[in-house]
Structure formats: structure tokens, C-alpha cells
Design a protein around this motif. Structure first.
Motif, PDB file in Angstrom:
ATOM      1  N   ALA A  49       1.022  -1.003  -0.022  1.00 27.26           N
ATOM      2  CA  ALA A  49       0.016  -0.058   0.048  1.00 27.26           C
ATOM      3  C   ALA A  49       0.810   1.192  -0.081  1.00 27.26           C
ATOM      4  CB  ALA A  49      -1.024  -0.044   1.126  1.00 27.26           C
ATOM      5  N   ASP A  50       2.050   1.081   0.647  1.00 31.39           N
ATOM      6  CA  ASP A  50       2.882   2.368   0.493  1.00 31.39           C
ATOM      7  C   ASP A  50       3.513   2.654  -0.688  1.00 31.39           C
ATOM      8  OD1 ASP A  50       4.954   4.222   1.490  1.00 31.39           O
ATOM      9  OD2 ASP A  50       6.601   2.621   1.214  1.00 31.39           O
ATOM     10  N   GLY A  51       3.566   1.488  -1.594  1.00 30.78           N
ATOM     11  CA  GLY A  51       3.959   1.802  -3.071  1.00 30.78           C
ATOM     12  C   GLY A  51       2.938   2.236  -3.915  1.00 30.78           C
ATOM     13  N   THR A  52       1.658   1.554  -3.691  1.00 28.50           N
ATOM     14  CA  THR A  52       0.829   2.005  -4.452  1.00 28.50           C
ATOM     15  C   THR A  52       0.068   3.224  -4.326  1.00 28.50           C
ATOM     16  OG1 THR A  52      -0.805   0.859  -3.153  1.00 28.50           O
ATOM     17  CG2 THR A  52      -0.221  -0.635  -5.096  1.00 28.50           C
ATOM     18  N   SER A  53       0.202   3.757  -2.986  1.00 29.99           N
ATOM     19  CA  SER A  53      -0.335   5.153  -2.617  1.00 29.99           C
ATOM     20  C   SER A  53       0.672   6.204  -3.281  1.00 29.99           C
ATOM     21  CB  SER A  53      -0.520   5.223  -1.442  1.00 29.99           C
ATOM     22  OG  SER A  53       0.695   5.292  -0.542  1.00 29.99           O
ATOM     23  N   LYS A  54       1.878   5.731  -3.310  1.00 33.80           N
ATOM     24  CA  LYS A  54       2.968   6.914  -3.799  1.00 33.80           C
ATOM     25  C   LYS A  54       2.714   6.932  -5.327  1.00 33.80           C
ATOM     26  CE  LYS A  54       6.003   9.710  -2.694  1.00 33.80           C
ATOM     27  NZ  LYS A  54       5.780  10.900  -1.782  1.00 33.80           N
ATOM     28  N   LEU A  55       2.462   5.851  -5.900  1.00 31.05           N
ATOM     29  CA  LEU A  55       2.306   5.787  -7.216  1.00 31.05           C
ATOM     30  C   LEU A  55       1.194   6.523  -7.620  1.00 31.05           C
ATOM     31  CD1 LEU A  55       2.768   2.053  -8.750  1.00 31.05           C
ATOM     32  CD2 LEU A  55       4.318   4.149  -9.123  1.00 31.05           C
ATOM     33  N   LEU A  56      -0.007   6.598  -7.156  1.00 28.32           N
ATOM     34  CA  LEU A  56      -1.012   7.401  -7.283  1.00 28.32           C
ATOM     35  C   LEU A  56      -0.980   8.857  -7.027  1.00 28.32           C
ATOM     36  CD1 LEU A  56      -3.838   5.003  -5.966  1.00 28.32           C
ATOM     37  CD2 LEU A  56      -3.387   5.488  -8.195  1.00 28.32           C
ATOM     38  N   GLU A  57       0.035   9.205  -6.016  1.00 31.42           N
ATOM     39  CA  GLU A  57       0.347  10.417  -5.635  1.00 31.42           C
ATOM     40  C   GLU A  57       0.987  11.295  -6.633  1.00 31.42           C
ATOM     41  OE1 GLU A  57       3.280  12.420  -2.691  1.00 31.42           O
ATOM     42  OE2 GLU A  57       1.930  11.202  -1.697  1.00 31.42           O
ATOM     43  N   ILE A  58       2.039  10.396  -7.303  1.00 34.44           N
ATOM     44  CA  ILE A  58       2.835  10.894  -8.308  1.00 34.44           C
ATOM     45  C   ILE A  58       2.072  11.249  -9.436  1.00 34.44           C
ATOM     46  CG2 ILE A  58       4.961  10.583  -9.626  1.00 34.44           C
ATOM     47  CD1 ILE A  58       6.061   9.648  -7.013  1.00 34.44           C
ATOM     48  N   MET A  59       1.247  10.190  -9.868  1.00 26.13           N
ATOM     49  CA  MET A  59       0.532  10.333 -10.975  1.00 26.13           C
ATOM     50  C   MET A  59      -0.502  11.427 -11.250  1.00 26.13           C
ATOM     51  SD  MET A  59       0.191   9.180 -14.122  1.00 26.13           S
ATOM     52  CE  MET A  59       0.774   7.830 -14.191  1.00 26.13           C
ATOM     53  N   GLN A  60      -1.031  11.699  -9.956  1.00 25.14           N
ATOM     54  CA  GLN A  60      -1.809  13.075  -9.713  1.00 25.14           C
ATOM     55  C   GLN A  60      -0.954  14.325 -10.026  1.00 25.14           C
ATOM     56  OE1 GLN A  60      -3.672  12.575  -5.852  1.00 25.14           O
ATOM     57  NE2 GLN A  60      -5.359  11.665  -6.427  1.00 25.14           N
ATOM     58  N   ALA A  61       0.370  14.140  -9.385  1.00 27.92           N
ATOM     59  CA  ALA A  61       1.156  15.282  -9.761  1.00 27.92           C
ATOM     60  C   ALA A  61       1.559  15.605 -11.130  1.00 27.92           C
ATOM     61  CB  ALA A  61       2.469  15.256  -8.761  1.00 27.92           C
ATOM     62  N   ASP A  92       6.991   6.858   0.743  1.00 28.20           N
ATOM     63  CA  ASP A  92       6.906   7.372   2.284  1.00 28.20           C
ATOM     64  C   ASP A  92       7.574   6.435   3.291  1.00 28.20           C
ATOM     65  OD1 ASP A  92       5.510   9.596   1.110  1.00 28.20           O
ATOM     66  OD2 ASP A  92       3.617   9.044   1.765  1.00 28.20           O
ATOM     67  N   GLU A  93       7.151   5.104   3.269  1.00 31.83           N
ATOM     68  CA  GLU A  93       7.885   4.306   4.365  1.00 31.83           C
ATOM     69  C   GLU A  93       9.137   3.751   3.853  1.00 31.83           C
ATOM     70  OE1 GLU A  93       6.442   3.906   7.195  1.00 31.83           O
ATOM     71  OE2 GLU A  93       4.971   5.362   6.674  1.00 31.83           O
ATOM     72  N   GLY A  94       9.625   4.006   2.688  1.00 27.17           N
ATOM     73  CA  GLY A  94      11.064   3.495   2.149  1.00 27.17           C
ATOM     74  C   GLY A  94      11.076   2.100   1.224  1.00 27.17           C
ATOM     75  N   TYR A  95       9.800   1.668   1.358  1.00 25.82           N
ATOM     76  CA  TYR A  95       9.711   0.137   0.748  1.00 25.82           C
ATOM     77  C   TYR A  95       9.675   0.153  -0.800  1.00 25.82           C
ATOM     78  CZ  TYR A  95       8.576  -1.160   5.455  1.00 25.82           C
ATOM     79  OH  TYR A  95       8.523  -1.313   6.965  1.00 25.82           O
ATOM     80  N   TYR A  96       9.619   1.398  -1.506  1.00 22.57           N
ATOM     81  CA  TYR A  96       9.548   1.324  -2.971  1.00 22.57           C
ATOM     82  C   TYR A  96      10.201   2.707  -3.342  1.00 22.57           C
ATOM     83  CZ  TYR A  96       6.074  -2.208  -3.134  1.00 22.57           C
ATOM     84  OH  TYR A  96       5.211  -3.493  -3.075  1.00 22.57           O
ATOM     85  N   THR A 116       9.509   0.070  -7.786  1.00 30.08           N
ATOM     86  CA  THR A 116      10.481  -1.072  -7.414  1.00 30.08           C
ATOM     87  C   THR A 116      10.667  -1.435  -6.083  1.00 30.08           C
ATOM     88  OG1 THR A 116      11.639  -0.653  -9.443  1.00 30.08           O
ATOM     89  CG2 THR A 116      12.556  -2.245  -8.040  1.00 30.08           C
ATOM     90  N   PRO A 117      10.459  -2.728  -5.490  1.00 29.29           N
ATOM     91  CA  PRO A 117      10.431  -2.904  -3.947  1.00 29.29           C
ATOM     92  C   PRO A 117      11.899  -2.920  -3.747  1.00 29.29           C
ATOM     93  CG  PRO A 117       9.450  -4.887  -5.322  1.00 29.29           C
ATOM     94  CD  PRO A 117       9.691  -3.856  -6.134  1.00 29.29           C
ATOM     95  N   GLN A 118      11.829  -2.277  -2.421  1.00 33.04           N
ATOM     96  CA  GLN A 118      13.157  -1.948  -1.761  1.00 33.04           C
ATOM     97  C   GLN A 118      13.160  -2.799  -0.329  1.00 33.04           C
ATOM     98  OE1 GLN A 118      15.748  -0.197  -3.398  1.00 33.04           O
ATOM     99  NE2 GLN A 118      14.205  -0.411  -5.158  1.00 33.04           N
ATOM    100  N   ASN A 119      14.418  -2.936   0.093  1.00 32.61           N
ATOM    101  CA  ASN A 119      14.719  -3.521   1.546  1.00 32.61           C
ATOM    102  C   ASN A 119      13.922  -4.617   1.805  1.00 32.61           C
ATOM    103  OD1 ASN A 119      16.473  -1.135   1.835  1.00 32.61           O
ATOM    104  ND2 ASN A 119      14.801   0.113   2.393  1.00 32.61           N
ATOM    105  N   ALA A 120      12.930  -4.557   2.799  1.00 32.81           N
ATOM    106  CA  ALA A 120      12.337  -5.433   3.245  1.00 32.81           C
ATOM    107  C   ALA A 120      11.178  -6.013   2.474  1.00 32.81           C
ATOM    108  CB  ALA A 120      11.657  -5.540   4.747  1.00 32.81           C
ATOM    109  N   GLN A 121      10.861  -5.103   1.391  1.00 32.59           N
ATOM    110  CA  GLN A 121       9.763  -5.570   0.628  1.00 32.59           C
ATOM    111  C   GLN A 121      10.184  -6.264  -0.531  1.00 32.59           C
ATOM    112  OE1 GLN A 121       6.871  -5.378   1.411  1.00 32.59           O
ATOM    113  NE2 GLN A 121       5.518  -5.363  -0.352  1.00 32.59           N
ATOM    114  N   GLN A 122      11.481  -6.529  -0.898  1.00 33.67           N
ATOM    115  CA  GLN A 122      11.957  -7.221  -2.068  1.00 33.67           C
ATOM    116  C   GLN A 122      11.405  -8.740  -2.246  1.00 33.67           C
ATOM    117  OE1 GLN A 122      16.196  -6.637  -1.462  1.00 33.67           O
ATOM    118  NE2 GLN A 122      16.162  -5.016  -2.904  1.00 33.67           N
ATOM    119  N   ASP A 123      11.108  -9.302  -1.459  1.00 29.42           N
ATOM    120  CA  ASP A 123      10.491 -10.554  -1.364  1.00 29.42           C
ATOM    121  C   ASP A 123       9.040 -10.768  -1.706  1.00 29.42           C
ATOM    122  OD1 ASP A 123       9.770 -10.024   1.217  1.00 29.42           O
ATOM    123  OD2 ASP A 123      10.242 -11.799   1.975  1.00 29.42           O
TER     124      ASP A 123
END
Length: 149
Positions: A49-61, A92-96, A116-123
Motif C-alpha cells: 500500500a505504501d508503493g501503490t499510494s505513492k504511485l497514485l500521488e505522483i500520477m496526480q502530480a 513514504d515508508e521507504g519500501y519502494y 520497485t520494491p526495496q529493503n524488506a519488501q524485495q521478497d
């Protein structure tokens, strides 16, 4: 009436045998092996949800930027985001890590954002998530798109 002595109270065997204890350990291990994968999937889903919300936020921008500049941009700093050395923004949380690129007929008419998933989200089984300006949502992993978005 005579009070029972301490010796009378210890008449039977009180406590657990090793076999009873091992049965309990096996039952707990079975329950944990069933519950742990579900728990970890819920954690990944929450992080997604951290990644999808940031995608939607940037697409609005991007859409706001297009209304004034008549084009999209691959430079996320033009949208007010802080980027790393690769030009990618971080969720925002650093997972993407979020990147923008041209799609279709070029940047003037279409932009694609990729998380792209980062850190603990890579799996995460969903892998890389993408959203373009036509509203197309994709993912690189094996689960159905409905499970990832």
C-alpha cells in the motif's frame, strides 16, 4: 476433624510428563507453520500500500504538471519530489523506489511510473508495480493483478 498433612497432598503425581510436553510443542509448531506465512503476506500487503499510494500521488502530480506544461515529465524534481542519484523518488515508508519513463508515443502523451520494491519488501510476490497515464496498472509477479493492486 484432622487436617491433612503436607504428605497427604503430595500423594499423586502432579505436573507434566515429557511426552505431554512434546505433544504441546508439536501442536504449537504446526500452528506457527500455518500462521506465519499468512502473517508475512499481510505484512507485505500492508507495505505494498505504501508503493501503490505513492504511485497514485505522483500520477496526480504528473496530471497537474501536464495541465500547465502540456507534457509529462520524467524528472520527478519538477514535481517537487526529492530523488536519489538515479532520479528515483522513494515511497513514504521507504519500501519502494519510484521512477518515471515515457510510454506509448512519448513523454508528451504518456508517462509510466514504476515502483520497485526495496529493503524488506524485495521478497513480495507481486514484484514491481507500474501505473501509466492511461490508467493501466501492471505488476511483474505471479499473483493476479487484483491481489497486487
Amino acid at each position: 476433624m484432622k487436617q491433612p498433612t503436607l504428605k497427604a497432598c503430595r500423594k499423586g503425581n502432579h505436573g507434566f510428563t515429557l511426552v505431554e510436553l512434546m505433544i504441546v510443542v508439536v501442536i504449537v509448531a504446526i500452528l506457527a507453520s500455518i500462521a506465519l506465512p499468512s502473517f508475512l503476506e499481510q505484512i507485505n500487503k500492508t507495505r505494498r500500500a505504501d508503493g501503490t499510494s505513492k504511485l497514485l500521488e505522483i500520477m496526480q502530480a504528473q496530471e497537474r504538471y501536464r495541465t500547465t506544461e502540456f507534457t509529462y515529465t520524467t524528472d520527478l524534481t519538477e514535481l517537487g519530489y526529492t530523488v536519489d542519484g538515479d532520479g528515483d523518488a522513494t515511497s513514504d515508508e521507504g519500501y519502494y523506489s519510484i521512477a518515471a519513463s515515457a510510454c506509448g508515443d512519448g513523454i508528451a502523451t504518456c508517462v509510466q511510473l514504476t515502483a520497485t520494491p526495496q529493503n524488506a519488501q524485495q521478497d513480495d510476490a507481486c514484484g514491481t508495480l507500474s501505473l501509466d497515464s492511461t490508467g493501466l496498472r501492471t505488476k511483474s509477479g505471479s499473483p493476479p493483478i487484483e491481489d497486487c493492486w
